[in-house]
Design an enzyme around this catalytic site. Structure first.
Site, short mmCIF file in Angstrom:
data_model
loop_
_atom_site.label_atom_id
_atom_site.label_comp_id
_atom_site.label_asym_id
_atom_site.label_seq_id
_atom_site.Cartn_x
_atom_site.Cartn_y
_atom_site.Cartn_z
N SER A 247 0.82 -1.20 0.00
CA SER A 247 0.00 0.00 0.00
C SER A 247 0.85 1.25 0.00
O SER A 247 1.82 1.37 0.74
CB SER A 247 -0.92 -0.04 1.23
N LYS A 248 0.45 2.16 -0.86
CA LYS A 248 1.15 3.44 -0.96
C LYS A 248 1.14 4.14 0.39
O LYS A 248 2.11 4.77 0.79
CB LYS A 248 0.43 4.28 -2.03
N ARG A 249 0.02 4.01 1.08
CA ARG A 249 -0.10 4.68 2.38
C ARG A 249 0.96 4.18 3.36
O ARG A 249 1.40 4.90 4.24
CB ARG A 249 -1.50 4.46 2.95
#
Ligand code: GLU
Length: 481
Positions: A247-249
């Site tokens: 996940s980019k987050r």
């Protein structure tokens, strides 16, 4: 005819897992000669991120995925945008109210919050408004009391078939009377999704398996309307490791990040397609056309796949090898220009030399850094078992070759190579006994993207001779100058 859709919510970056879903949707549609549709699911205004639609658009374009229809935008197909289809959803929700499959709910936020805090009905809505009388409802509507519309979940069990997970059964007891239309008049994702999939004649719904548990609610809606239920294909997530989703987050690379790191779109597409899908033939490199040709839902795995950056690097290297020298030079030139400041170096020939030795163009600087400046190196680099060289004999071999190269009239690869191997032959030496010390003295590195004579050409006569003399100094001789 097969019709699939990619239905991203514009909430920011394009996750690798989302792009993979889009690819599977595209391959399934195209494999069956059908259509692939792009629908932006933007009814959740709180999660909306400006610019996210552009990212979706750009990503699909770079990945080579083209949608087949949509509203006319300057002669091109735009995507379908859910927030622009507001009225349709209300109409369908009211139809369900009419049929007794949905109901108005006027509960305030405070009341709902207090329900949750008490905990006696869990997080499920307590159906308070289901028992309102017709008059109460009409009065509230007349007085503009804010409302939502909720789905009335029927008792019983819901069973459906998923092409990847098989038969799934859920007890309707476990499902909440979910909101279909929010107080702002917009549909929830859960409702808009069903209406649009029906109106757009979507035959195959492919999406992340986090939606597997919501699917029974969608099916109850399809049944309430008397519509056909699509074929479901839920896919396992792409993981960073055994426990965490990619996940980019959480700081993992998005598609855009990978492009900026020098990965070729086709290599990314190829790699992520294989995350969670196995072809029937034993092969790893596929063009887009080949993927369309051989993509088969049967190859989709139930278990999550782990994103392996090393494997992607390797695959990118394979794609770089397949580029033509011209295509590769277009990509490598900006990096070479930054890495090599020495005037007169033929960047095109350096490009050809590094092409088969890198995984991304950003591997280039380390390979060519010796051109601008000879690094400090240890004389043990001259020791090479196979070449039969060591610190002592390399000194002799360098002393032998310097005057020959000084006298070589044409400073080109063929002449220099012949001069070196002829010198070796005349002196009863192996070629490597001249070539290895020369290469070492010129690069100061154990590995170079080209051979001794090619480095001579890159550096030019003066620099070559200066570095060879420096080599003698490193080896303990005293000639310098
Ligand atoms: N808008 C949903 C998402 O971005 C789409 C889910 C679906 O494909 O049905 O996750």
């Amino acid at each position: 005819m097969i019709r699939t859709r990619f239905a991203p919510s514009p909430t920011g970056y394009m996750h690798i897992g989302n792009l993979r879903t889009a690819l599977y949707e595209y391959f399934i549609a195209k494999h069956g000669g059908g259509s692939f549709i792009l629908r932006i699911e933007d009814t959740d205004r709180e999660r909306y991120v400006d610019g996210a639609v552009d990212i979706i658009y750009k990503t699909l374009e770079i990945a080579g995925i083209k949608h087949d229809e949509g509203p006319d935008v300057g002669g091109n197909y735009g995507p379908y945008i859910q927030s622009e289809r507001k009225n349709d959803y209300m109409k369908y929700a009211l139809e369900l109210v009419e049929k007794g499959e949905a109901y108005y709910c006027f509960c305030t936020k405070e009341r709902l919050d207090s329900l949750r805090a008490e905990g006696d009905v869990g997080v499920k809505y307590d159906r308070h408004c289901l028992s309102l009388t017709k008059e109460e409802i009409e009065n509230n509507l007349k007085n503009n009391v804010p409302f939502v519309i909720r789905q009335k979940i029927r008792p019983g069990k819901t069973t459906f078939r998923d092409e990847v997970y098989g038969e799934v059964t859920v007890d309707n007891e476990d499902m909440e009377d979910q909101i279909l239309i929010k107080s702002d008049g917009l549909p929830t994702y859960n409702f808009a999704n069903v209406i649009d999939d029906h109106l757009m004649n979507i035959t195959h719904v492919i999406r992340g398996n986090e939606y597997l548990s919501s699917t029974p609610k969608y099916n109850l809606l399809y049944e309430a309307f008397g519509w056909d239920i699509p074929t479901y294909i839920h896919v396992a997530p792409v993981m960073k490791d055994a426990h965490n989703k990619l996940s980019k987050r959480n700081g993992d690379a998005s598609f855009q990040d990978l492009i900026e790191k020098g990965y070729l779109p086709q290599a990314i597409v190829n790699y992520i397609t294989l995350l969670g899908w196995s072809p029937s033939e034993n092969k790893e490199i596929f063009t887009m056309e080949e993927l369309i040709e051989c993509f088969d839902v049967k190859g989709i795995s139930k278990s999550p796949a782990i994103f392996d950056p090393e494997k992607l690097k390797w695959m990118n290297g394979e794609y770089i090898k397949m580029l033509s020298p011209e295509e590769f030079f277009r990509m490598s030139e900006p990096v070479l220009e930054k890495s090599i400041k020495t005037p007169g170096v033929d960047l095109r020939s350096v490009s050809d030399m590094v092409k088969t030795r890198i995984n991304t163009v950003y591997d280039i600087p380390e390979l060519v850094d010796f051109i601008d400046e000879l690094p400090e190196y240890d004389k043990s680099l001259y020791r090479h078992k196979k070449m039969k060289t060591n610190e002592e004999n390399s000194l002799d071999f360098l002393r032998l070759i310097i005057p020959v190269l000084e006298k070589t009239p044409d400073w080109d690869n063929d002449s220099l190579y012949s001069a070196m191997v002829n010198t070796a032959k005349e002196n009863g030496l192996k070629n490597g006994q001249i070539l290895w010390p020369v290469r070492t003295a010129l690069s100061g590195k154990p590995a170079t993207p080209c051979g001794a004579s090619e480095i001579c050409v890159l550096l030019g006569r003066d620099e070559t001779l200066a570095r060879l003399k420096k080599g003698i100094e490193v080896l303990g001789g005293n000639e310098i100058g």
